[in-house]
Design a protein around this motif. Structure first.
Motif, short mmCIF file in Angstrom:
data_model
loop_
_atom_site.label_atom_id
_atom_site.label_comp_id
_atom_site.label_asym_id
_atom_site.label_seq_id
_atom_site.Cartn_x
_atom_site.Cartn_y
_atom_site.Cartn_z
N THR A 28 -3.18 5.09 -2.94
CA THR A 28 -3.38 3.97 -2.53
C THR A 28 -4.75 3.27 -2.80
OG1 THR A 28 -2.83 1.86 -1.27
CG2 THR A 28 -2.94 3.62 -0.54
N ASN A 49 0.73 -1.46 0.06
CA ASN A 49 -0.10 0.08 -0.08
C ASN A 49 1.17 1.29 -0.01
OD1 ASN A 49 -2.36 -1.69 -0.08
ND2 ASN A 49 -2.21 -1.88 2.37
N ARG A 73 -5.48 0.77 -0.65
CA ARG A 73 -5.05 0.17 0.85
C ARG A 73 -5.19 -2.30 0.52
NH1 ARG A 73 -3.15 2.22 3.77
NH2 ARG A 73 -2.68 4.40 4.47
#
Length: 195
Positions: free
Chosen positions: A168, A64, A170
């Motif tokens: 990102t 991430n 995640r």
């Protein structure tokens, strides 16, 4: 023959006669190859740069961390340009997953010491374009204003950062867009006489 065409013709003759590979002239079009290419890794582990050593990447990695691309062009030979149009040509691999998960791609002019400068990931954008086309092929983006600004400021290089809208998603999966960096697919700064 107008003055701007004479400048382009002279530049073309000078660049064709040079042994340095970073500039190619074709008729009234000038194409500069990058003076620097890099993949910037937020984690500073070097893994993204290692995996993207034959391409320039932007997106996020499996931990991430944001990954950004860096492309720079030497402006040393472009001091006497008159009216012109400039475009940045990038060869993008198929990237639908990266765009679906991370949003639009931003192409930003930045000013840093070089790709190893720790501020490159967070440097303020001096000029921004965005792209939503995720398919494989060439992207050609109008960067005339960015080149005009860099030349007016007396910059030695024109630098672009490639980053996605979301740093990102995640999900602990690598979501990367790959941009060609090898001969035939390398980014180009293309300059044509303006109107």
């Amino acid at each position: 023959m107008t003055g701007r065409w004479v400048v382009f013709l002279i530049l073309g003759v000078l660049l064709v006669g040079c042994s340095e590979p970073e500039a190619q002239a074709s008729g009234s079009e000038l194409a500069l190859t990058p003076s620097a290419l890099a993949t910037l890794d937020e984690a500073h582990t070097g893994l993204a740069a290692y995996y993207c050593r034959r391409v320039v990447c932007a997106g996020d990695d499996g931990q991430n961390h944001t990954v950004q691309g860096f492309v720079a062009f030497d402006l040393g030979r472009l001091r006497e340009l008159g009216s012109f149009q400039a475009s940045l040509r990038l060869y993008q691999g198929e990237a639908s997953r990266a765009y679906a998960r991370l949003g639009r791609l931003f192409i930003e002019r930045i000013r840093v010491e070089g790709p190893q400068d720790p501020t490159a990931l967070k440097a303020p954008a001096l000029f921004t374009l965005s792209n939503a086309a995720s398919g494989e092929g060439y992207l050609e983006l109008d960067v005339t204003a960015a080149l005009q600004e860099a030349l007016a400021e007396g910059e030695a290089s024109l630098q672009f950062r490639l980053r996605f809208e979301k740093p990102t998603d995640r999900n602990h999966q690598s979501d990367l867009a790959l941009f060609g960096a090898t001969e035939g697919h390398s980014p180009l700064l293309i300059i044509r006489p303006g109107p």
